[in-house]
Design a protein around this motif. Structure first.
Motif, PDB file in Angstrom:
ATOM      1  N   PHE A  74     119.373  29.948  33.326  1.00 27.93           N
ATOM      2  CA  PHE A  74     120.086  28.706  33.001  1.00 27.93           C
ATOM      3  C   PHE A  74     120.740  28.804  31.630  1.00 27.93           C
ATOM      4  N   ALA A  75     120.006  29.334  30.656  1.00 26.50           N
ATOM      5  CA  ALA A  75     120.579  29.475  29.318  1.00 26.50           C
ATOM      6  C   ALA A  75     121.741  30.462  29.309  1.00 26.50           C
ATOM      7  N   ALA A 118     123.745  31.180  31.837  1.00 30.80           N
ATOM      8  CA  ALA A 118     124.891  30.544  32.494  1.00 30.80           C
ATOM      9  C   ALA A 118     125.560  29.530  31.577  1.00 30.80           C
ATOM     10  N   CYS A 119     124.749  28.778  30.811  1.00 31.54           N
ATOM     11  CA  CYS A 119     125.325  27.801  29.879  1.00 31.54           C
ATOM     12  C   CYS A 119     126.118  28.476  28.766  1.00 31.54           C
ATOM     13  N   ILE A 120     125.770  29.705  28.424  1.00 33.01           N
ATOM     14  CA  ILE A 120     126.523  30.431  27.400  1.00 33.01           C
ATOM     15  C   ILE A 120     127.788  31.054  27.980  1.00 33.01           C
ATOM     16  N   ILE A 147     129.565  30.208  30.866  1.00 30.86           N
ATOM     17  CA  ILE A 147     130.567  29.327  31.469  1.00 30.86           C
ATOM     18  C   ILE A 147     131.620  28.865  30.473  1.00 30.86           C
ATOM     19  N   PRO A 148     131.265  28.415  29.249  1.00 29.62           N
ATOM     20  CA  PRO A 148     132.333  28.021  28.309  1.00 29.62           C
ATOM     21  C   PRO A 148     133.224  29.170  27.866  1.00 29.62           C
ATOM     22  N   GLY A 187     131.779  25.411  37.384  1.00 26.08           N
ATOM     23  CA  GLY A 187     130.516  25.460  36.653  1.00 26.08           C
ATOM     24  C   GLY A 187     129.317  25.115  37.500  1.00 26.08           C
ATOM     25  N   LEU A 196     126.136  27.580  38.069  1.00 24.31           N
ATOM     26  CA  LEU A 196     124.772  27.192  37.704  1.00 24.31           C
ATOM     27  C   LEU A 196     123.834  27.273  38.910  1.00 24.31           C
TER      28      LEU A 196
END
Length: 317
Positions: free
Chosen positions: A56-57, A59-61, A63-64, A277, A281
């Protein structure tokens, strides 16, 4: 007298089919496997949760940082009527689907692609400076990969338009759609509208040629002072003025094309079409969950094999 002998055979016990035993064995095996898997998940729950949190972390990094893509679409309604001598005549003798297919092929043709590349600012006569490495790469492409060789930025732009611009025609609604995806919403709309403008210019050029042929016919039949000849001359002047206006800058072309009822110009859409996104995720979390469960089962099997090896190892006397 005939004596009938009746032999009583002993009753044999009924045998259960092996299929029933097999089903029960398989059911017990899968139940045991499911219970074992659940115990493994509970035992290594922290490890699985840790993998899911890391995914999860990550993917959060990511995607932006992924580049955004924006799409634009324009619509063209091909003209299915013929205007001859002030009369509107439907092209009933010609299949409308064939007309739409021909117009779509016109949009994909090389002259339209080259005209759009020129409208986008590419110069077909420009020759870029090339280094020794670029020349060596060009020689390799000429010798082994000639289909990938582009001689200039203009050729690369034309090849990009040919590969990325999507022209679709609906033979039922007699509609042509032009779509393009770029890194910015303004660029995508600019490319699509350039196709529409060049299409309208080609139609204006064809109408001008038809008016010139009609004017010559009117001159040959009626002379210079006849009202039909004067009307044909006025229509030809109008088509020439429209063609000259089509060579103006893009902003003027866009305004004139927007007034045309046969096209719908593209408008910049600032909502990106990719990356998605939510899908990224979901796939990341699902992949991490499955990977964690698989690693947990693998670790349990390794521990069981190690214990089995230690238990059955012969002890020295």
């Amino acid at each position: 007298m005939n004596v009938q002998l009746k032999v009583d055979h002993p009753k044999r016990p009924r045998k259960r089919s092996s299929l029933q035993f097999g089903r029960s064995d398989y059911r017990a095996h899968y139940e045991e496997m499911a219970v074992r898997t659940l115990r493994t998940i509970v035992r290594h729950g922290r490890f699985i949760v840790l993998l899911v949190a890391l995914a999860f972390a990550f993917a959060c990094i990511i995607i932006p940082l992924m580049p955004r893509k924006y799409s634009a679409e324009a619509l063209i309604y091909p003209d299915l009527v013929s205007r001859e001598q002030g009369k509107v005549v439907a092209l009933a003798s010609v299949d409308g689907a064939a007309i739409v297919t021909g117009e779509a092929r016109l949009l994909r043709s090389d002259p339209i692609l080259r005209a759009v590349a020129r409208r986008l600012g590419q110069d077909p006569k420009a020759t870029p400076s090339r280094s020794w490495a670029t020349r060596g790469l060009d020689w390799f492409r000429d010798a082994y990969l000639p289909e990938t060789r582009n001689h200039s930025p203009f050729d690369r732009t034309v090849a990009m338009l040919r590969n990325k611009v999507v022209v679709m025609n609906d033979t039922r609604s007699y509609l042509i759609s032009i779509s393009f995806t770029a890194s910015s919403a303004e660029e995508a709309a600019q490319v699509v509208n350039a196709f529409v403008i060049e299409y309208l210019r080609d139609k204006i050029r064809q109408r001008r040629l038809n008016k010139e042929v009609e004017l010559r016919q009117q001159l040959a039949v009626y002379g210079e002072k006849h009202p039909k000849t004067l009307q044909a001359l006025a229509e030809l002047d109008a088509e020439r003025a429209a063609l000259e206006a089509a060579t103006n800058p893009q902003d003027v072309d866009r305004e004139e094309a927007a007034d045309d009822q046969s096209v719908k110009m593209a408008v910049p859409n600032h909502t990106p079409t990719s990356p998605k996104g939510l899908a990224i995720l979901g796939l990341s979390l699902l992949s991490a969950l499955l990977a964690g469960i698989g690693l947990a089962i693998w670790r349990d099997r390794r521990e069981m094999e190690r214990k089995h090896t230690v238990d059955y190892q012969p002890h020295p006397q």
